[in-house]
Design an enzyme around this catalytic site. Sequence first.
Site, mmCIF file in Angstrom:
data_model
loop_
_atom_site.group_PDB
_atom_site.id
_atom_site.type_symbol
_atom_site.label_atom_id
_atom_site.label_comp_id
_atom_site.label_asym_id
_atom_site.label_seq_id
_atom_site.Cartn_x
_atom_site.Cartn_y
_atom_site.Cartn_z
ATOM 1 N N ARG A 1 68.211 8.606 47.486
ATOM 2 C CA ARG A 1 68.456 7.328 48.125
ATOM 3 C C ARG A 1 68.597 6.220 47.091
ATOM 4 N NH1 ARG A 1 66.049 8.047 53.556
ATOM 5 N NH2 ARG A 1 66.510 6.211 54.786
ATOM 6 N N ARG B 1 66.944 4.405 69.869
ATOM 7 C CA ARG B 1 66.517 5.676 69.248
ATOM 8 C C ARG B 1 65.075 6.041 69.618
ATOM 9 N NH1 ARG B 1 67.283 7.595 63.081
ATOM 10 N NH2 ARG B 1 65.791 5.994 62.464
ATOM 11 N N ARG C 1 60.075 4.894 66.837
ATOM 12 C CA ARG C 1 59.461 4.785 65.514
ATOM 13 C C ARG C 1 59.124 3.340 65.221
ATOM 14 N NH1 ARG C 1 63.407 7.986 61.547
ATOM 15 N NH2 ARG C 1 63.134 6.049 60.401
HETATM 16 P P1 ADP Z 1 66.483 6.565 58.153
HETATM 17 O O1 ADP Z 1 67.489 7.468 57.525
HETATM 18 O O2 ADP Z 1 66.686 6.436 59.601
HETATM 19 O O3 ADP Z 1 66.297 5.272 57.436
HETATM 20 P P2 ADP Z 1 64.330 8.285 57.234
HETATM 21 O O4 ADP Z 1 63.551 9.006 58.244
HETATM 22 O O5 ADP Z 1 65.253 9.053 56.370
HETATM 23 O O6 ADP Z 1 65.063 7.173 58.065
HETATM 24 O O7 ADP Z 1 63.356 7.466 56.268
HETATM 25 C C1 ADP Z 1 62.384 6.576 56.759
HETATM 26 C C2 ADP Z 1 61.806 5.746 55.630
HETATM 27 O O8 ADP Z 1 61.151 6.614 54.666
HETATM 28 C C3 ADP Z 1 62.821 4.979 54.810
HETATM 29 O O9 ADP Z 1 63.148 3.740 55.408
HETATM 30 C C4 ADP Z 1 62.072 4.818 53.471
HETATM 31 O O10 ADP Z 1 61.108 3.786 53.527
HETATM 32 C C5 ADP Z 1 61.325 6.126 53.332
HETATM 33 N N1 ADP Z 1 62.126 7.104 52.556
HETATM 34 C C6 ADP Z 1 62.750 8.227 53.055
HETATM 35 N N2 ADP Z 1 63.411 8.886 52.073
HETATM 36 C C7 ADP Z 1 63.213 8.169 50.944
HETATM 37 C C8 ADP Z 1 63.648 8.305 49.590
HETATM 38 N N3 ADP Z 1 64.448 9.320 49.208
HETATM 39 N N4 ADP Z 1 63.246 7.374 48.683
HETATM 40 C C9 ADP Z 1 62.470 6.359 49.046
HETATM 41 N N5 ADP Z 1 62.028 6.155 50.287
HETATM 42 C C10 ADP Z 1 62.386 7.034 51.237
#
Ligand code: ADP
Length: 221
Positions: free
Chosen positions: A88, A127, A160
């Site tokens: 990310r 959602r 959520r």
């Molecule tokens: P979405 O794709 O709907 O934003 P996720 O379930 O993938 O939700 O992630 C939820 C939260 O978890 C993100 O908003 C972030 O705060 C954290 N997160 C998830 N993956 C990562 C990552 N690779 N690096 C940093 N934070 C992460």
Amino acid sequence: MRLIMLGAPGAGKGTQAVILSERFNIPHISTGDIFRSNIKEGTELGKKAKEYIDKGLLVPDEITIGIVKDRLLQPDCRNGFILDGFPRTIPQAQYLDKALEDMGIMLDAVINIYVSDDEIVRRMSGRRVCPSCGMSYHTDYNPPGKNGECSGCGTAVVQREDDREETVIKRLQTYHAQTEPLIDYYEKQGKILTVTGRDKIEDTTGELFSSLDSFRQKMSS
Ligand code: ADP
Ligand code: ZN
């Protein structure tokens, strides 16, 4: 098959990842799900992650990278995996490239699901997720089973905490600043495959499977 799912929060990465995971029989690795299950269980990791997640911020790279590293070394990842929500940030992608190189493996494709910001905000309000198995639903487009129960496992679905509108807007800003540059990063590697995230899940899946097919043919020829 080794895949990465990219896209804004709420674009439908998780939903499509579950479908791909079943089709190719490879594990679906969602960093968001890993954080949420740690939050639910009240682990140290969960407590730390929650501080960032509830603010719409990313969990620091040191924490996230460590988790993914352990996960990719599990034996079920030998035949492939789908990473959903990782990388990310550019440093996470650089780390991943290095780790894959050390393991002597290559990514097949990076699937980028495109949805406009307005559309995202509209979708997120509806959602719902199953707190038990992680299935996603939408009150209008993909409603849960009777009495708002998960059609997979029967648990009552919930909204959520980070799907509240002001947090969604913050998450979109975070996405544009930190994650969107990854499209260019993987474009340079010739790995990007973009599909439009549509309201109907099966429409997105259809486009995804057909472009993945032609992408793989192009790659292997
Ligand atoms: P979405 O794709 O709907 O934003 P996720 O379930 O993938 O939700 O992630 C939820 C939260 O978890 C993100 O908003 C972030 O705060 C954290 N997160 C998830 N993956 C990562 C990552 N690779 N690096 C940093 N934070 C992460
Ligand atoms: Zn469920």
